[in-house]
Design an enzyme around this catalytic site. Structure first.
Site, PDB file in Angstrom:
ATOM      1  N   CYS A  40     -31.047  -2.506 -16.224  1.00 18.46           N
ATOM      2  CA  CYS A  40     -30.690  -3.406 -15.123  1.00 18.46           C
ATOM      3  C   CYS A  40     -31.767  -4.458 -14.944  1.00 18.46           C
ATOM      4  N   HIS A  41     -31.401  -5.490 -14.205  1.00 18.44           N
ATOM      5  CA  HIS A  41     -32.205  -6.668 -13.988  1.00 18.44           C
ATOM      6  C   HIS A  41     -33.653  -6.428 -13.593  1.00 18.44           C
ATOM      7  N   THR A  42     -33.845  -5.544 -12.623  1.00 20.62           N
ATOM      8  CA  THR A  42     -35.161  -5.445 -12.023  1.00 20.62           C
ATOM      9  C   THR A  42     -36.156  -4.749 -12.960  1.00 20.62           C
ATOM     10  N   HIS A  62     -34.036   2.646 -13.576  1.00 20.92           N
ATOM     11  CA  HIS A  62     -33.648   3.164 -12.255  1.00 20.92           C
ATOM     12  C   HIS A  62     -32.150   3.423 -12.198  1.00 20.92           C
ATOM     13  N   GLU A  63     -31.467   3.353 -13.354  1.00 15.22           N
ATOM     14  CA  GLU A  63     -30.014   3.533 -13.378  1.00 15.22           C
ATOM     15  C   GLU A  63     -29.719   4.592 -14.431  1.00 15.22           C
ATOM     16  N   CYS A  92     -32.803  11.214   2.928  1.00 16.78           N
ATOM     17  CA  CYS A  92     -33.400  12.474   3.402  1.00 16.78           C
ATOM     18  C   CYS A  92     -32.573  13.126   4.508  1.00 16.78           C
ATOM     19  N   CYS A  95     -34.922  11.149   8.607  1.00 18.15           N
ATOM     20  CA  CYS A  95     -35.846  10.134   9.130  1.00 18.15           C
ATOM     21  C   CYS A  95     -35.103   9.250  10.143  1.00 18.15           C
ATOM     22  N   CYS A  98     -32.371   7.213   8.364  1.00 20.49           N
ATOM     23  CA  CYS A  98     -31.179   7.978   7.974  1.00 20.49           C
ATOM     24  C   CYS A  98     -30.331   8.325   9.192  1.00 20.49           C
ATOM     25  N   CYS A 106     -33.493   4.699   3.788  1.00 17.82           N
ATOM     26  CA  CYS A 106     -34.337   5.871   4.059  1.00 17.82           C
ATOM     27  C   CYS A 106     -35.803   5.507   3.820  1.00 17.82           C
ATOM     28  N   ARG A 110     -40.877   6.026   1.154  1.00 21.44           N
ATOM     29  CA  ARG A 110     -40.962   4.612   0.781  1.00 21.44           C
ATOM     30  C   ARG A 110     -42.339   4.208   0.249  1.00 21.44           C
ATOM     31  N   CYS A 170     -26.841   2.085 -10.018  1.00 19.75           N
ATOM     32  CA  CYS A 170     -27.244   0.807  -9.401  1.00 19.75           C
ATOM     33  C   CYS A 170     -26.080  -0.177  -9.333  1.00 19.75           C
ATOM     34  N   ARG A 365     -23.683  -4.924 -19.361  1.00 22.73           N
ATOM     35  CA  ARG A 365     -24.566  -3.772 -19.237  1.00 22.73           C
ATOM     36  C   ARG A 365     -24.802  -3.130 -20.593  1.00 22.73           C
TER      37      ARG A 365
HETATM   38  P1  NAD Z   1     -26.852 -11.007 -14.275  1.00 18.90           P
HETATM   39  O1  NAD Z   1     -27.914 -11.787 -14.932  1.00 18.90           O
HETATM   40  O2  NAD Z   1     -26.033 -10.060 -15.073  1.00 18.90           O
HETATM   41  O3  NAD Z   1     -25.826 -12.008 -13.562  1.00 18.90           O
HETATM   42  C1  NAD Z   1     -26.185 -13.176 -12.883  1.00 18.90           C
HETATM   43  C2  NAD Z   1     -25.076 -14.203 -13.124  1.00 18.90           C
HETATM   44  O4  NAD Z   1     -25.360 -15.365 -12.314  1.00 18.90           O
HETATM   45  C3  NAD Z   1     -24.992 -14.695 -14.572  1.00 18.90           C
HETATM   46  O5  NAD Z   1     -23.665 -14.563 -15.034  1.00 18.90           O
HETATM   47  C4  NAD Z   1     -25.420 -16.156 -14.487  1.00 18.90           C
HETATM   48  O6  NAD Z   1     -24.747 -16.977 -15.427  1.00 18.90           O
HETATM   49  C5  NAD Z   1     -25.040 -16.500 -13.058  1.00 18.90           C
HETATM   50  N1  NAD Z   1     -25.772 -17.639 -12.492  1.00 18.90           N
HETATM   51  C6  NAD Z   1     -27.077 -17.964 -12.661  1.00 18.90           C
HETATM   52  N2  NAD Z   1     -27.381 -19.086 -11.981  1.00 18.90           N
HETATM   53  C7  NAD Z   1     -26.252 -19.486 -11.362  1.00 18.90           C
HETATM   54  C8  NAD Z   1     -25.929 -20.584 -10.522  1.00 18.90           C
HETATM   55  N3  NAD Z   1     -26.841 -21.503 -10.193  1.00 18.90           N
HETATM   56  N4  NAD Z   1     -24.658 -20.704 -10.075  1.00 18.90           N
HETATM   57  C9  NAD Z   1     -23.727 -19.775 -10.429  1.00 18.90           C
HETATM   58  N5  NAD Z   1     -23.973 -18.718 -11.224  1.00 18.90           N
HETATM   59  C10 NAD Z   1     -25.221 -18.578 -11.690  1.00 18.90           C
HETATM   60  O7  NAD Z   1     -27.550 -10.237 -13.070  1.00 18.90           O
HETATM   61  P2  NAD Z   1     -26.987  -8.987 -12.238  1.00 18.90           P
HETATM   62  O8  NAD Z   1     -27.378  -7.729 -12.898  1.00 18.90           O
HETATM   63  O9  NAD Z   1     -25.552  -9.207 -11.942  1.00 18.90           O
HETATM   64  O10 NAD Z   1     -27.865  -9.106 -10.913  1.00 18.90           O
HETATM   65  C11 NAD Z   1     -27.666 -10.179 -10.014  1.00 18.90           C
HETATM   66  C12 NAD Z   1     -28.712 -10.149  -8.911  1.00 18.90           C
HETATM   67  O11 NAD Z   1     -28.530  -8.996  -8.098  1.00 18.90           O
HETATM   68  C13 NAD Z   1     -30.152 -10.065  -9.421  1.00 18.90           C
HETATM   69  O12 NAD Z   1     -30.941 -10.924  -8.613  1.00 18.90           O
HETATM   70  C14 NAD Z   1     -30.521  -8.621  -9.176  1.00 18.90           C
HETATM   71  O13 NAD Z   1     -31.907  -8.441  -9.016  1.00 18.90           O
HETATM   72  C15 NAD Z   1     -29.778  -8.371  -7.884  1.00 18.90           C
HETATM   73  N6  NAD Z   1     -29.558  -6.953  -7.513  1.00 18.90           N
HETATM   74  C16 NAD Z   1     -29.689  -6.633  -6.203  1.00 18.90           C
HETATM   75  C17 NAD Z   1     -29.455  -5.336  -5.768  1.00 18.90           C
HETATM   76  C18 NAD Z   1     -29.544  -5.010  -4.312  1.00 18.90           C
HETATM   77  O14 NAD Z   1     -29.546  -3.823  -3.975  1.00 18.90           O
HETATM   78  N7  NAD Z   1     -29.630  -5.968  -3.405  1.00 18.90           N
HETATM   79  C19 NAD Z   1     -29.112  -4.349  -6.689  1.00 18.90           C
HETATM   80  C20 NAD Z   1     -28.965  -4.698  -8.026  1.00 18.90           C
HETATM   81  C21 NAD Z   1     -29.184  -6.012  -8.434  1.00 18.90           C
HETATM   82  C1  022 Z   2     -31.933  -3.029  -8.340  1.00 20.33           C
HETATM   83  N1  022 Z   2     -32.510  -4.012  -7.629  1.00 20.33           N
HETATM   84  C2  022 Z   2     -32.454  -5.143  -8.365  1.00 20.33           C
HETATM   85  C3  022 Z   2     -31.825  -4.838  -9.527  1.00 20.33           C
HETATM   86  N2  022 Z   2     -31.509  -3.525  -9.500  1.00 20.33           N
HETATM   87  C4  022 Z   2     -33.045  -3.865  -6.366  1.00 20.33           C
HETATM   88  C5  022 Z   2     -34.332  -4.300  -6.117  1.00 20.33           C
HETATM   89  C6  022 Z   2     -34.855  -4.173  -4.819  1.00 20.33           C
HETATM   90  C7  022 Z   2     -34.084  -3.621  -3.798  1.00 20.33           C
HETATM   91  C8  022 Z   2     -32.812  -3.187  -4.080  1.00 20.33           C
HETATM   92  C9  022 Z   2     -32.287  -3.299  -5.364  1.00 20.33           C
HETATM   93  C10 022 Z   2     -34.580  -3.527  -2.491  1.00 20.33           C
HETATM   94  C11 022 Z   2     -34.035  -4.158  -1.376  1.00 20.33           C
HETATM   95  C12 022 Z   2     -34.826  -3.853  -0.287  1.00 20.33           C
HETATM   96  C13 022 Z   2     -35.838  -3.030  -0.724  1.00 20.33           C
HETATM   97  N3  022 Z   2     -35.725  -2.847  -2.078  1.00 20.33           N
HETATM   98  C14 022 Z   2     -36.908  -2.456   0.134  1.00 20.33           C
HETATM   99  C15 022 Z   2     -36.406  -1.189   0.747  1.00 20.33           C
HETATM  100  C16 022 Z   2     -37.352  -0.671   1.822  1.00 20.33           C
HETATM  101  O1  022 Z   2     -38.381  -1.302   2.096  1.00 20.33           O
HETATM  102  O2  022 Z   2     -37.032   0.361   2.367  1.00 20.33           O
HETATM  103  C17 022 Z   2     -36.563  -2.070  -2.865  1.00 20.33           C
HETATM  104  C18 022 Z   2     -36.217  -0.762  -3.214  1.00 20.33           C
HETATM  105  C19 022 Z   2     -37.086   0.037  -4.008  1.00 20.33           C
HETATM  106  C20 022 Z   2     -38.307  -0.480  -4.428  1.00 20.33           C
HETATM  107  C21 022 Z   2     -38.647  -1.788  -4.084  1.00 20.33           C
HETATM  108  C22 022 Z   2     -37.798  -2.571  -3.305  1.00 20.33           C
HETATM  109  C23 022 Z   2     -39.227   0.373  -5.239  1.00 20.33           C
HETATM  110  O3  022 Z   2     -39.003   1.547  -5.410  1.00 20.33           O
HETATM  111  N4  022 Z   2     -40.295  -0.156  -5.788  1.00 20.33           N
HETATM  112  C24 022 Z   2     -34.914  -0.164  -2.792  1.00 20.33           C
HETATM  113 ZN    ZN Z   3     -30.516  -2.224 -10.742  1.00 21.92          ZN
HETATM  114 ZN    ZN Z   4     -34.372   9.270   5.434  1.00 21.56          ZN
END
Ligand code: NAD
Ligand code: 022
Ligand code: ZN
Ligand code: ZN
Length: 370
Positions: A40-42, A62-63, A92, A95, A98, A106, A110, A170, A365
């Site tokens: 995954c991305h991160t 993480h996945e 948990c 907390c 939760c 949770c 953290r 994820c 993926r």
């Molecule tokens: P990915 O790279 O597979 O997909 C991103 C898509 O966005 C691509 O298809 C790309 O072409 C498109 N894109 C890029 N710039 C653009 C623009 N200006 N306009 C329109 N489209 C555009 O990434 P992903 O795995 O789908 O992840 C997407 C985001 O979600 C990442 O920032 C990732 O870190 C985040 N994420 C967040 C969480 C969360 O819990 N909040 C969890 C997982 C991933």
């Molecule tokens: C997963 N992510 C991106 C791609 N795949 C992703 C990254 C960060 C978060 C969630 C998904 C995220 C959002 C908010 C937080 N995190 C903070 C949560 C908190 O403070 O309680 C986050 C998480 C874990 C970690 C860092 C940031 C870590 O374990 N290092 C959920």
């Molecule tokens: Zn992820």
């Molecule tokens: Zn908790």
């Protein structure tokens, strides 16, 4: 014991596949044999050095999905042989967070999770020379065996295929959860999804599940169109092909703005466009994308004064131990699809190829099977 892991020693360097030492589970911990892990991305964000909190050396990932091999003292909810999905957002159930109905964040472990160690402040991983290796997001699924806190494992049914349901750890849960748990999308809604990658496609299938009438997908890469249509996208917009500004174009396409918009890009300009293409008076915009460290979002406050709502979501608002097993059931019952999004299967030794494919935008993926 010894296990095989892909170790990140330094930002910007490929992962090194090697044997490492793994200590057995201490109190409240569980050792898991990982059977499959998604890239995954991160993981890439940390490996590239873009993450200022990135810790090294570490075992990323993480996945994943796997099987419990040993439980530590006091563990009651799991036993050897149980099938599990690791949770980077634990649950948990006691907390303050939760117990609050409006969050899934949770906080019980953290601080130590953020430092790359187990809740007792130490790491279970080390090199064969005895140098410590850190955990990552509490999961470290790029290792064939790993140790996690009991509260960071969801027990799942035993007939679910590891190489598919690992994605629920994820991407699937984040995308579908953003729709169901965070936005709470109603039947008949109009929605816009920015970014049609591994997260955006799952937002789209979540919207279809929720009964949305119009699902607009926005992506600068036209190759993403076909897969998005297959998952329920009704309209595709390539911003590079729109004459004039994107926001008025989207407002027109959705007859006044969307009820819900989602950023799945992590780009702050896109986040602004997502907010501003939400409907005046009631439209809500959900930020899923994780922006680069220090980035800021902006809009005119009038956008919010006139009723638009800006919201964010982590792990799709899901409470992992409760919700992840249900999403596995949805997959097994055919309510959601995962298989077409898994575009590449790799061996553990080929893991760096998964990062290359992600860079090139060629994969949705990649899954590593142990
Ligand atoms: P990915 O790279 O597979 O997909 C991103 C898509 O966005 C691509 O298809 C790309 O072409 C498109 N894109 C890029 N710039 C653009 C623009 N200006 N306009 C329109 N489209 C555009 O990434 P992903 O795995 O789908 O992840 C997407 C985001 O979600 C990442 O920032 C990732 O870190 C985040 N994420 C967040 C969480 C969360 O819990 N909040 C969890 C997982 C991933
Ligand atoms: C997963 N992510 C991106 C791609 N795949 C992703 C990254 C960060 C978060 C969630 C998904 C995220 C959002 C908010 C937080 N995190 C903070 C949560 C908190 O403070 O309680 C986050 C998480 C874990 C970690 C860092 C940031 C870590 O374990 N290092 C959920
Ligand atoms: Zn992820
Ligand atoms: Zn908790």
């Amino acid at each position: 014991m010894r296990t095989r892991a892909a170790v990140a020693f330094e930002a910007g360097k490929p992962l090194e596949i090697m044997d490492v030492n793994l200590e057995g589970p201490r109190a409240g911990e569980v050792m898991v044999e990982i059977k499959a892990t998604g890239i995954c991305h991160t993981d890439e964000f940390t490996l590239s050095g873009a993450d200022p909190e990135g810790l090294f050396p570490a075992i990323l990932g993480h996945e994943g999905a796997g099987v419990v091999v040993e439980v530590g003292e006091g563990v009651t909810s799991l036993k050897p042989g149980d099938h599990v999905i690791p949770l980077y957002t634990p649950e948990c159930r006691e907390c303050e967070y939760c117990l609050h109905p409006r969050t899934n964040l949770c906080q019980s472990i953290r601080e130590t999770q953020g430092r790359g160690v187990m809740p007792d402040g130490t790491s279970r991983f080390s090199t064969l020379d005895g140098d410590p290796i850190l955990h990552y997001m509490g999961c470290s699924t790029f290792s064939n065996h790993t140790v996690l806190p009991e509260i960071a494992l969801a027990k799942i049914r035993e007939d679910a295929p590891f190489d598919k349901v690992c994605y629920i750890g994820c991407g699937v849960t984040t995308g579908i959860g953003a729709v169901i748990n965070t936005a709470k999308v109603e039947i008949g809604s109009r929605a816009i999804v920015f970014g049609l990658g591994g997260i955006g496609l799952n937002v789209i299938q979540g919207l279809r599940l929720a009964g949305a009438d119009q699902i607009v997908g926005v992506d600068v890469n036209p190759d993403k169109r076909e897969m998005a249509e297959r998952f329920g996208m009704t309209d595709f917009v390539n911003p590079d092909e729109v004459e004039g500004d994107l926001v008025p174009y989207l407002i027109d396409l959705t007859k006044g703005g969307a009820d819900y918009t989602f950023d799945a890009t992590g780009n702050v300009q896109v986040m602004r466009a997502a907010l501003e293409s939400a409907h005046k008076g009631w439209g809500e915009s959900i930020i899923i994308g994780v922006a680069p460290a220090g980035a800021e979002i902006s809009t005119r406050p009038f956008q919010l004064v006139t009723g638009r709502v800006w919201r964010g979501t982590a792990f799709g608002g899901a409470r992992g131990r409760t919700d992840v097993p249900k999403i596995v059931d949805w997959y097994m019952e055919g309510k959601i699809e995962i298989d077409p999004m898994i575009t590449h299967i790799l061996s553990h030794d080929e893991i760096n190829k998964g990062f290359d494919l992600m860079h090139a935008g060629e994969s949705i993926r990649s899954v590593v099977v142990y």
